[in-house]
Structures are given as structure tokens and as C-alpha cells.
Design a protein around this motif. Structure first.
Motif, PDB file in Angstrom:
ATOM      1  N   ILE A 134      47.807  39.771  32.720  1.00  8.99           N
ATOM      2  CA  ILE A 134      48.038  39.656  33.957  1.00  8.99           C
ATOM      3  C   ILE A 134      46.934  40.050  34.800  1.00  8.99           C
ATOM      4  O   ILE A 134      46.385  39.470  36.073  1.00  8.99           O
ATOM      5  CB  ILE A 134      49.429  40.075  34.277  1.00  8.99           C
ATOM      6  CG1 ILE A 134      50.519  39.227  33.760  1.00  8.99           C
ATOM      7  CG2 ILE A 134      49.618  39.963  35.839  1.00  8.99           C
ATOM      8  CD1 ILE A 134      52.183  39.647  33.748  1.00  8.99           C
ATOM      9  N   SER A 135      46.494  41.338  34.573  1.00 13.10           N
ATOM     10  CA  SER A 135      45.506  42.096  35.290  1.00 13.10           C
ATOM     11  C   SER A 135      44.041  41.352  35.185  1.00 13.10           C
ATOM     12  O   SER A 135      43.611  41.032  36.236  1.00 13.10           O
ATOM     13  CB  SER A 135      45.531  43.550  35.116  1.00 13.10           C
ATOM     14  OG  SER A 135      45.197  43.723  33.668  1.00 13.10           O
TER      15      SER A 135
ATOM     16  N   ILE B 120      42.030  39.684  38.220  1.00  8.34           N
ATOM     17  CA  ILE B 120      40.805  39.802  38.599  1.00  8.34           C
ATOM     18  C   ILE B 120      39.702  38.472  38.729  1.00  8.34           C
ATOM     19  O   ILE B 120      38.892  38.235  39.539  1.00  8.34           O
ATOM     20  CB  ILE B 120      40.174  41.091  37.720  1.00  8.34           C
ATOM     21  CG1 ILE B 120      40.854  42.367  38.026  1.00  8.34           C
ATOM     22  CG2 ILE B 120      38.642  41.346  37.725  1.00  8.34           C
ATOM     23  CD1 ILE B 120      40.860  43.479  36.832  1.00  8.34           C
ATOM     24  N   LEU B 121      40.105  37.933  37.560  1.00  7.40           N
ATOM     25  CA  LEU B 121      39.456  36.329  37.430  1.00  7.40           C
ATOM     26  C   LEU B 121      39.454  35.539  38.717  1.00  7.40           C
ATOM     27  O   LEU B 121      38.819  35.035  39.137  1.00  7.40           O
ATOM     28  CB  LEU B 121      39.777  35.821  36.092  1.00  7.40           C
ATOM     29  CG  LEU B 121      39.111  36.547  34.931  1.00  7.40           C
ATOM     30  CD1 LEU B 121      39.517  35.774  33.609  1.00  7.40           C
ATOM     31  CD2 LEU B 121      37.654  36.399  34.944  1.00  7.40           C
ATOM     32  N   CYS B 122      40.833  35.492  39.020  1.00  5.09           N
ATOM     33  CA  CYS B 122      41.194  34.700  40.264  1.00  5.09           C
ATOM     34  C   CYS B 122      40.615  35.254  41.525  1.00  5.09           C
ATOM     35  O   CYS B 122      39.987  34.558  42.230  1.00  5.09           O
ATOM     36  CB  CYS B 122      42.792  34.585  40.486  1.00  5.09           C
ATOM     37  SG  CYS B 122      43.421  33.732  39.215  1.00  5.09           S
ATOM     38  N   VAL B 123      40.598  36.589  41.663  1.00 10.27           N
ATOM     39  CA  VAL B 123      40.109  37.226  42.908  1.00 10.27           C
ATOM     40  C   VAL B 123      38.610  36.825  42.943  1.00 10.27           C
ATOM     41  O   VAL B 123      37.987  36.549  43.905  1.00 10.27           O
ATOM     42  CB  VAL B 123      40.523  38.520  42.955  1.00 10.27           C
ATOM     43  CG1 VAL B 123      39.509  39.384  44.051  1.00 10.27           C
ATOM     44  CG2 VAL B 123      41.774  38.733  43.459  1.00 10.27           C
TER      45      VAL B 123
ATOM     46  N   SER C 101      36.265  34.693  45.574  1.00 11.11           N
ATOM     47  CA  SER C 101      35.530  35.346  46.384  1.00 11.11           C
ATOM     48  C   SER C 101      34.119  34.585  46.268  1.00 11.11           C
ATOM     49  O   SER C 101      33.106  34.435  47.342  1.00 11.11           O
ATOM     50  CB  SER C 101      35.285  36.853  46.283  1.00 11.11           C
ATOM     51  OG  SER C 101      34.795  36.893  44.772  1.00 11.11           O
ATOM     52  N   LEU C 102      33.749  34.211  45.068  1.00 11.21           N
ATOM     53  CA  LEU C 102      32.288  33.533  44.986  1.00 11.21           C
ATOM     54  C   LEU C 102      32.470  32.241  45.379  1.00 11.21           C
ATOM     55  O   LEU C 102      31.396  31.399  45.772  1.00 11.21           O
ATOM     56  CB  LEU C 102      32.368  33.338  43.493  1.00 11.21           C
ATOM     57  CG  LEU C 102      31.675  34.586  42.838  1.00 11.21           C
ATOM     58  CD1 LEU C 102      31.551  34.806  41.308  1.00 11.21           C
ATOM     59  CD2 LEU C 102      30.560  35.462  43.489  1.00 11.21           C
ATOM     60  N   ALA C 103      33.574  31.529  45.626  1.00 11.22           N
ATOM     61  CA  ALA C 103      33.739  30.086  46.119  1.00 11.22           C
ATOM     62  C   ALA C 103      33.566  30.032  47.730  1.00 11.22           C
ATOM     63  O   ALA C 103      33.042  28.961  48.126  1.00 11.22           O
ATOM     64  CB  ALA C 103      35.151  29.497  45.717  1.00 11.22           C
ATOM     65  N   GLN C 104      33.689  30.917  48.291  1.00  8.03           N
ATOM     66  CA  GLN C 104      33.393  31.215  49.580  1.00  8.03           C
ATOM     67  C   GLN C 104      32.048  31.063  50.125  1.00  8.03           C
ATOM     68  O   GLN C 104      30.960  31.639  49.277  1.00  8.03           O
ATOM     69  CB  GLN C 104      33.777  32.376  50.335  1.00  8.03           C
ATOM     70  CG  GLN C 104      35.572  32.500  50.102  1.00  8.03           C
ATOM     71  CD  GLN C 104      36.318  31.329  50.869  1.00  8.03           C
ATOM     72  OE1 GLN C 104      35.865  30.909  51.996  1.00  8.03           O
ATOM     73  NE2 GLN C 104      37.295  30.865  50.088  1.00  8.03           N
TER      74      GLN C 104
END
Length: 101
Positions: A7-8, A12-15, A19-22
């Protein structure tokens, strides 16, 4: 413990993905489009009907009598519906309302 680790890592991958998609730069830039020829749509001559077809009324208006035959034969069925009694419901008495003026 393994589930917490998965889950962690997923969090981390989702965050990092979000952040890179912005986009960092708000200026999207401008480009010049040169119009060489204005768009003028037209219907192609290949799809136009040159003449209207004529229908011979004697052949098209003649009706034919059609005889239908139905071949019916019995079909073996093993379905037998179960006979059930209707469900009983408790009747709720209606409330009486009085209006005073």
C-alpha cells in the motif's frame, strides 16, 4: 506487514505520478497558422442523381395473394410450475386525521 508495504509503495507511485503530470509552465505558447486556401465544401458530382427514375405503375401496384401454412407439432416439456399460496401481509390501520379551523 506485506500489505502495508504494498500500500505504501502504491501510494508513493500515485503521488509521484500526479506531481509529474502537472505542467510547470503556465505559458502554452503561440503558433501562427497560415491559411493557403479557404475551405469551400461542395457536393461531388459522383453522388448526384442525374435523372429521376420512372416506375411502371402496372407492375408495382399489382398485389399478390400469399398463402401461409403453419406447421405445428407438440413439444415435450418437463417444466411444471409449483403452486404456491400468496404471501400474507399485515394490514396497517389507516390513521385518521382531523382538521380544526
Amino acid at each position: 506487514m506485506k500489505q502495508l508495504k504494498y500500500i505504501s509503495v502504491l501510494a508513493i507511485l500515485c503521488v509521484t505520478q500526479f506531481s509529474l503530470a502537472q505542467k510547470k509552465d503556465d505559458n502554452i505558447g503561440t503558433e501562427v497558422v497560415n491559411v493557403v486556401k479557404p475551405y469551400t465544401p461542395s457536393i461531388s458530382d459522383a453522388f448526384k442523381v442525374k435523372e429521376t427514375p420512372t416506375l411502371d405503375d402496372e407492375e408495382t401496384s399489382k398485389k399478390e395473394n400469399i398463402q401461409y401454412n403453419i406447421f405445428s407439432f407438440p413439444v415435450a416439456s418437463t417444466f411444471a410450475p409449483a403452486k404456491e399460496k400468496a404471501a400474507n401481509f399485515d394490514k396497517v390501520p389507516k390513521k385518521k386525521y382531523s382538521v380544526t379551523i
